[in-house]
Design a protein around this motif. Sequence first.
Motif, PDB file in Angstrom:
ATOM      1  N   UNK A   3       0.801  -1.259  -0.056  1.00  0.00           N
ATOM      2  CA  UNK A   3      -0.081   0.005   0.117  1.00  0.00           C
ATOM      3  C   UNK A   3       1.130   1.255  -0.091  1.00  0.00           C
ATOM      4  N   UNK A   4       0.478   2.406  -0.624  1.00  0.00           N
ATOM      5  CA  UNK A   4       0.871   3.524  -0.625  1.00  0.00           C
ATOM      6  C   UNK A   4      -0.072   4.804  -0.438  1.00  0.00           C
ATOM      7  N   UNK A   5       0.273   5.588   0.562  1.00  0.00           N
ATOM      8  CA  UNK A   5      -0.668   6.516   1.016  1.00  0.00           C
ATOM      9  C   UNK A   5      -0.462   7.781   0.078  1.00  0.00           C
ATOM     10  N   UNK A  32       3.185  -2.869   3.739  1.00  0.00           N
ATOM     11  CA  UNK A  32       2.082  -4.086   4.032  1.00  0.00           C
ATOM     12  C   UNK A  32       1.110  -3.816   4.841  1.00  0.00           C
ATOM     13  N   UNK A  33       1.423  -2.607   5.611  1.00  0.00           N
ATOM     14  CA  UNK A  33       0.329  -2.372   6.452  1.00  0.00           C
ATOM     15  C   UNK A  33      -0.471  -1.326   6.051  1.00  0.00           C
ATOM     16  N   UNK A  40      -0.204   7.842   5.968  1.00  0.00           N
ATOM     17  CA  UNK A  40       0.637   8.838   4.924  1.00  0.00           C
ATOM     18  C   UNK A  40      -0.235   9.513   4.053  1.00  0.00           C
ATOM     19  N   UNK A  41      -1.307   8.912   3.965  1.00  0.00           N
ATOM     20  CA  UNK A  41      -2.144   9.670   2.790  1.00  0.00           C
ATOM     21  C   UNK A  41      -2.730  10.829   3.357  1.00  0.00           C
ATOM     22  N   UNK A  51      -5.702   9.463  -0.215  1.00  0.00           N
ATOM     23  CA  UNK A  51      -5.926   8.175  -0.881  1.00  0.00           C
ATOM     24  C   UNK A  51      -5.179   7.213  -0.601  1.00  0.00           C
ATOM     25  N   UNK A  52      -5.461   5.846  -0.497  1.00  0.00           N
ATOM     26  CA  UNK A  52      -5.047   4.640  -0.435  1.00  0.00           C
ATOM     27  C   UNK A  52      -4.820   4.210  -1.722  1.00  0.00           C
TER      28      UNK A  52
END
Length: 60
Positions: A3-5, A32-33, A40-41, A51-52
């Motif tokens: 995942x990236x925020x 992975x969390x 972070x988003x 956004x995730x």
Amino acid sequence: MLYHGSPNKEFVPQYGKGEEKHDYGKGFYLTEHKDLAKEWAVCNPDRGNGWLHKYQLDCK
């Protein structure tokens, strides 16, 4: 699953982008969390919700 925020709805990872102020400098940060990426988003609370983005890494 990784995942990236981001504060951006539309997002395309690009090499060499990012900010020097982050822990490991410029880069594309993944985790992975899911909950961490959500934090972070919205790293700039004045900008509202973020956004995730979800990525699947194929190691084959």
